[in-house]
Motif scaffolding. Structure first.
Motif, PDB file in Angstrom:
ATOM      1  N   ILE A   1      37.586  50.323  33.766  1.00  0.00           N
ATOM      2  CA  ILE A   1      38.348  49.741  34.870  1.00  0.00           C
ATOM      3  C   ILE A   1      37.982  50.435  36.175  1.00  0.00           C
ATOM      4  N   ASP A   2      37.896  51.766  36.132  1.00  0.00           N
ATOM      5  CA  ASP A   2      37.523  52.512  37.341  1.00  0.00           C
ATOM      6  C   ASP A   2      36.125  52.135  37.807  1.00  0.00           C
ATOM      7  N   GLU A   3      35.195  51.982  36.851  1.00  0.00           N
ATOM      8  CA  GLU A   3      33.831  51.600  37.208  1.00  0.00           C
ATOM      9  C   GLU A   3      33.794  50.200  37.801  1.00  0.00           C
ATOM     10  N   SER A   4      34.601  49.303  37.275  1.00  0.00           N
ATOM     11  CA  SER A   4      34.591  47.932  37.796  1.00  0.00           C
ATOM     12  C   SER A   4      35.306  47.833  39.135  1.00  0.00           C
ATOM     13  N   MET A   5      36.200  48.760  39.429  1.00  0.00           N
ATOM     14  CA  MET A   5      36.926  48.717  40.699  1.00  0.00           C
ATOM     15  C   MET A   5      36.020  49.083  41.874  1.00  0.00           C
ATOM     16  N   VAL A   6      35.014  49.919  41.654  1.00  0.00           N
ATOM     17  CA  VAL A   6      34.119  50.323  42.739  1.00  0.00           C
ATOM     18  C   VAL A   6      33.367  49.114  43.294  1.00  0.00           C
ATOM     19  N   PRO A   7      32.667  48.316  42.446  1.00  0.00           N
ATOM     20  CA  PRO A   7      31.998  47.135  43.006  1.00  0.00           C
ATOM     21  C   PRO A   7      32.992  46.128  43.583  1.00  0.00           C
ATOM     22  N   THR A   8      34.161  46.042  43.003  1.00  0.00           N
ATOM     23  CA  THR A   8      35.158  45.101  43.505  1.00  0.00           C
ATOM     24  C   THR A   8      35.576  45.466  44.916  1.00  0.00           C
ATOM     25  N   SER A   9      35.781  46.737  45.175  1.00  0.00           N
ATOM     26  CA  SER A   9      36.172  47.145  46.524  1.00  0.00           C
ATOM     27  C   SER A   9      35.029  46.917  47.509  1.00  0.00           C
ATOM     28  N   GLU A  10      33.791  47.162  47.070  1.00  0.00           N
ATOM     29  CA  GLU A  10      32.647  46.906  47.946  1.00  0.00           C
ATOM     30  C   GLU A  10      32.522  45.414  48.235  1.00  0.00           C
ATOM     31  N   LEU A  11      32.712  44.586  47.213  1.00  0.00           N
ATOM     32  CA  LEU A  11      32.651  43.144  47.408  1.00  0.00           C
ATOM     33  C   LEU A  11      33.783  42.665  48.314  1.00  0.00           C
ATOM     34  N   SER A  12      34.929  43.291  48.199  1.00  0.00           N
ATOM     35  CA  SER A  12      36.065  42.923  49.051  1.00  0.00           C
ATOM     36  C   SER A  12      35.740  43.231  50.514  1.00  0.00           C
ATOM     37  N   LYS A  13      35.133  44.388  50.771  1.00  0.00           N
ATOM     38  CA  LYS A  13      34.746  44.745  52.137  1.00  0.00           C
ATOM     39  C   LYS A  13      33.721  43.749  52.672  1.00  0.00           C
TER      40      LYS A  13
END
Length: 181
Positions: free
Chosen positions: A92-104
């Motif tokens: 979950i932590d690993e998937s949250m990193v790309p998600t936050s980058e994609l959100s930005k």
């Protein structure tokens, strides 16, 4: 001052959580031992009318061993679940990193889209204004054509009038009454 003694509905032995847990486990073990099928042996002693259990210590030790084995299985399954939970947390932590980058990136693209929409609106307004000018220039071209036709008609009329005046000798000749030579 002396502290007041409070009378509790529970005995003093059950007032601490550890003591209550211990008492509960002893009660459960005793209930398990009693719930087993007991074999009764009749005795020849006429003075003793009670019932005796056949090997109660052995049955109790079997139950304890079974509970210990079940406890080991439960402890190992809890350990497996904990390790699985930690792996899932890591994923979950690993998937949250790309998600936050994609959100930005999404927010950035949305900002660009707003700017492009504004630009598009300005261009549409300019196009509408140019179309109005084009329509106006078309009507002006039509008026110019009409005026050119009128001018050419006036020019023709003047040439005809001038040709008639030359052929007759003109007004001055008529006044002077000189014959044509």
């Amino acid at each position: 001052m002396k502290p007041k003694r409070t009378h509790s509905t529970r005995p003093k032995i059950f007032q601490s959580p550890a003591a209550a847990a211990e008492a509960a486990s002893v009660t459960a073990a005793y209930a398990l031992a009693k719930s087993e099928k007991l074999e009764f042996i009749e005795t020849d002693d006429s003075n003793f009318e009670g019932v005796r259990e056949n090997n109660p210590v052995q049955d109790f030790s079997i139950e304890i061993n079974a509970i210990r084995e079940e406890n080991k299985v439960l402890v190992s399954s809890v350990a497996k679940v904990k390790s699985e939970n930690s792996r899932v947390r890591e994923k979950i932590d690993e998937s949250m990193v790309p998600t936050s980058e994609l959100s930005k990136e999404l927010h950035s693209v949305q900002g660009q889209l707003v700017v492009e929409r504004s630009r598009c609106s300005k261009l549409e307004a300019q196009i509408a204004e140019l179309q109005k000018r084009l329509e106006t220039s078309q009507s002006i071209d039509d008026e110019v054509q009409q005026l050119r036709r009128q001018k050419s008609m006036v020019d023709r009329n003047m040439e005809m009038a001038a040709a008639q005046t030359q052929g007759s000798g003109g007004v001055c000749r008529w006044i002077a009454r000189t014959p044509n030579t």
